[in-house]
Design a protein around this motif. Sequence first.
Motif, mmCIF file in Angstrom:
data_model
loop_
_atom_site.group_PDB
_atom_site.id
_atom_site.type_symbol
_atom_site.label_atom_id
_atom_site.label_comp_id
_atom_site.label_asym_id
_atom_site.label_seq_id
_atom_site.Cartn_x
_atom_site.Cartn_y
_atom_site.Cartn_z
ATOM 1 N N ARG A 1 0.826 -1.210 0.000
ATOM 2 C CA ARG A 1 0.000 0.000 0.000
ATOM 3 C C ARG A 1 0.859 1.258 0.000
ATOM 4 O O ARG A 1 0.565 2.215 -0.706
ATOM 5 C CB ARG A 1 -0.931 0.009 1.210
ATOM 6 N N ALA A 2 1.910 1.266 0.796
ATOM 7 C CA ALA A 2 2.754 2.452 0.897
ATOM 8 C C ALA A 2 3.444 2.769 -0.434
ATOM 9 O O ALA A 2 3.592 3.933 -0.803
ATOM 10 C CB ALA A 2 3.798 2.264 1.991
ATOM 11 N N PHE A 3 3.864 1.729 -1.149
ATOM 12 C CA PHE A 3 4.552 1.926 -2.418
ATOM 13 C C PHE A 3 3.599 1.911 -3.607
ATOM 14 O O PHE A 3 4.034 2.070 -4.739
ATOM 15 C CB PHE A 3 5.632 0.857 -2.609
ATOM 16 N N ARG A 4 2.331 1.665 -3.336
ATOM 17 C CA ARG A 4 1.312 1.587 -4.391
ATOM 18 C C ARG A 4 1.712 0.551 -5.435
ATOM 19 O O ARG A 4 1.601 0.778 -6.642
ATOM 20 C CB ARG A 4 1.102 2.954 -5.027
ATOM 21 N N ALA A 5 2.204 -0.588 -4.959
ATOM 22 C CA ALA A 5 2.660 -1.667 -5.832
ATOM 23 C C ALA A 5 1.544 -2.694 -6.011
ATOM 24 O O ALA A 5 0.865 -3.051 -5.047
ATOM 25 C CB ALA A 5 3.891 -2.337 -5.237
ATOM 26 N N PRO A 6 1.359 -3.198 -7.223
ATOM 27 C CA PRO A 6 0.250 -4.110 -7.469
ATOM 28 C C PRO A 6 0.452 -5.526 -6.938
ATOM 29 O O PRO A 6 -0.480 -6.155 -6.476
ATOM 30 C CB PRO A 6 0.148 -4.129 -8.997
ATOM 31 N N GLY A 7 1.660 -6.054 -7.004
ATOM 32 C CA GLY A 7 1.863 -7.461 -6.660
ATOM 33 C C GLY A 7 2.607 -7.656 -5.360
ATOM 34 O O GLY A 7 2.950 -6.708 -4.666
ATOM 35 N N PRO A 8 2.872 -8.909 -5.028
ATOM 36 C CA PRO A 8 3.637 -9.196 -3.806
ATOM 37 C C PRO A 8 5.075 -8.700 -3.951
ATOM 38 O O PRO A 8 5.660 -8.748 -5.024
ATOM 39 C CB PRO A 8 3.579 -10.711 -3.688
ATOM 40 N N LEU A 9 5.633 -8.219 -2.845
ATOM 41 C CA LEU A 9 6.984 -7.672 -2.842
ATOM 42 C C LEU A 9 7.918 -8.618 -2.095
ATOM 43 O O LEU A 9 7.517 -9.307 -1.170
ATOM 44 C CB LEU A 9 6.992 -6.298 -2.169
#
Length: 91
Positions: free
Chosen positions: A70-78
């Motif tokens: 959410r913080a990085f506004r990333a779509p997939g798993p990190l």
Amino acid sequence: MSGRTRVHACPQRTCVGCRKHSGKGDLLRVVLMGERCVPDLRGTLPGRGAYVHPVQECVDLAVRRRAFQRAFRAPGPLDTAELRTTPLATP
């Protein structure tokens, strides 16, 4: 006398793990490099940063809550393996 104080305010940030407010210097900045969450120990890496307390409990909580996504506004798993292997808090 103008009544102003010479005390400098410490920037406040919110830990993405426990959601508590702390001074910026008390938190670990994490940045996104590709698909990896990388600890920014010196605070100089480019890009958006997320802040977390440098204790394993807060890191685990942030990963479980998908707070870094959410913080990085990333779509997939990190990939957070580097955060788990970095010695966070010094005893």
